[in-house]
Design a protein around this motif. Sequence first.
Motif, PDB file in Angstrom:
ATOM      1  N   LYS A 105       5.513   4.800   2.611  1.00  0.00           N
ATOM      2  CA  LYS A 105       4.104   4.429   2.441  1.00  0.00           C
ATOM      3  C   LYS A 105       3.936   3.686   1.120  1.00  0.00           C
ATOM      4  O   LYS A 105       4.263   4.223   0.048  1.00  0.00           O
ATOM      5  N   GLN A 296       6.032  10.267   3.749  1.00  0.00           N
ATOM      6  CA  GLN A 296       5.027  10.669   4.727  1.00  0.00           C
ATOM      7  C   GLN A 296       4.369  11.987   4.290  1.00  0.00           C
ATOM      8  O   GLN A 296       3.157  12.167   4.431  1.00  0.00           O
ATOM      9  N   ASP A 300       0.457  12.472   3.838  1.00  0.00           N
ATOM     10  CA  ASP A 300      -0.281  13.377   4.732  1.00  0.00           C
ATOM     11  C   ASP A 300      -1.217  14.332   3.984  1.00  0.00           C
ATOM     12  O   ASP A 300      -2.223  14.770   4.542  1.00  0.00           O
TER      13      ASP A 300
END
Length: 448
Positions: A105, A296, A300
């Motif tokens: 990301k 991730q 999240d």
Amino acid sequence: MNWQEEDLKYIWHPCSQMKDYETLPPIVIERGEGINLYDVNGKCYKDVISSWWCNLLGHCNPRINAAVKKQIDSLEHVIFANFSHKPAITLCQELAKVVPEGLCKFNFADNGSAAIEMALKMSFQYHYQTGNPQKKRFMALSDAYHGETLGALAVGGVDLYSELYKPLLLDVIRIDGPDCFRCPYGKCRDNCCCECFQKAEEAFERYADETAAIIVEPLLQGSAGMKVYPPLYLKKLRELCDTYNVHLIADEIATGYGRTGKMFAFNHAGVSPDIMCLSKGLTGGYMPMAIAVTTQKIYDAFYDDYLKGKAFMHSHTYAGNPLACSAAIEVLRILKDENIIEKANEKAVYFNKIIKEKFLPLENVGEVRSIGLINAIELVKDKNTKEPLDYRKRTGYQIYKKALEKGVILRPLGDVIYFNPPLIIEKNDMDFVTDIALECTKEILNIV
Ligand SMILES: *Cc1c(COP(=O)(O)O)cnc(C)c1O
């Protein structure tokens, strides 16, 4: 027009005592090509410091020039919240293939220090939102450099930049990091077991509960004087961070993009950080851009309904600038198409060999250390005791001035002379710049 006079009338240069410019006025550069810079009088300077370590593939690289020119006719910039564009998306697709495993990301900023600030805030907020609000401190190594905005300065450990501002800075947990040239354990970086890692273990035992993240410059502490340490340290740090739920932030701003012989310094250790900061080589030295790339899992922890207030409220106006992205995409393509890193590694063997041959015999050379194409020569008063030169003599600065006269940009870090050239440097230039550096060093130190 006297450009130097006009410059001094208006411009306050970075990281400079402006009074020094009385005897060494600014060099006004008109154009660049490859590793060469030409001033307004046509004098050539070899840029073997990659213009503050960011120029990766030479000045005015024809392919990057073309990519930026093409982009500028369709879109120069657009707000990056809720808007996007093909260059940013393409860049992330390509970067995702080469970053250490698990990083996926990408959050954009416009300079290295800003990416460090993002990483610190991101780590703190992750822990806050996953039930560990007490984790609000950071650990960093002695002699670290992470940029010069207040947060980045706080995790930095080079007094030259931070000492004065201490009253303004976060209270960071400082760990005595690797110091391979003057190893307190009497070991050698090529075959030690990172005995110094014990300092990190002690700090984690004591402070891990209140710590969100530890930040490191992997393998190479640049501003500290190009201090090089072994990959084993990073491997051990990864394990320790996992044990204690502390993030590992990799500041790859200087080490990324092949500078250490692999795409990223973390690749040498075979482990991944939780957040990695990129800038400098990212656009080949063309545009100010930086990225903090993370996992991730961290992403999240911010992902929820708006009213939960978990979003990462961090922004920079120029985040994701399309011109910068177009340069960055082309950099990745060139690295791949032209086997740049592989070729740089071959050249690095030669570069290191001639530097050792030329400099090691000098009585004032304490160590020649290298990683990738980066080579550093630490000047000392006494080779045996490793006692430094008297810093008040500004020996490095005198050598810098001498070398400029002869057309080579060295810009030593204190009394550490170093080369960190664009990866495309050729052998004849390696010969030339090392000859000049040697000549100037001998002249200033009165060695015959
Ligand atoms: C240059 C650098 C920074 C800061 O980047 P800026 O773009 O100058 O703010 C941070 N960390 C390291 C290791 C760097 O070399």
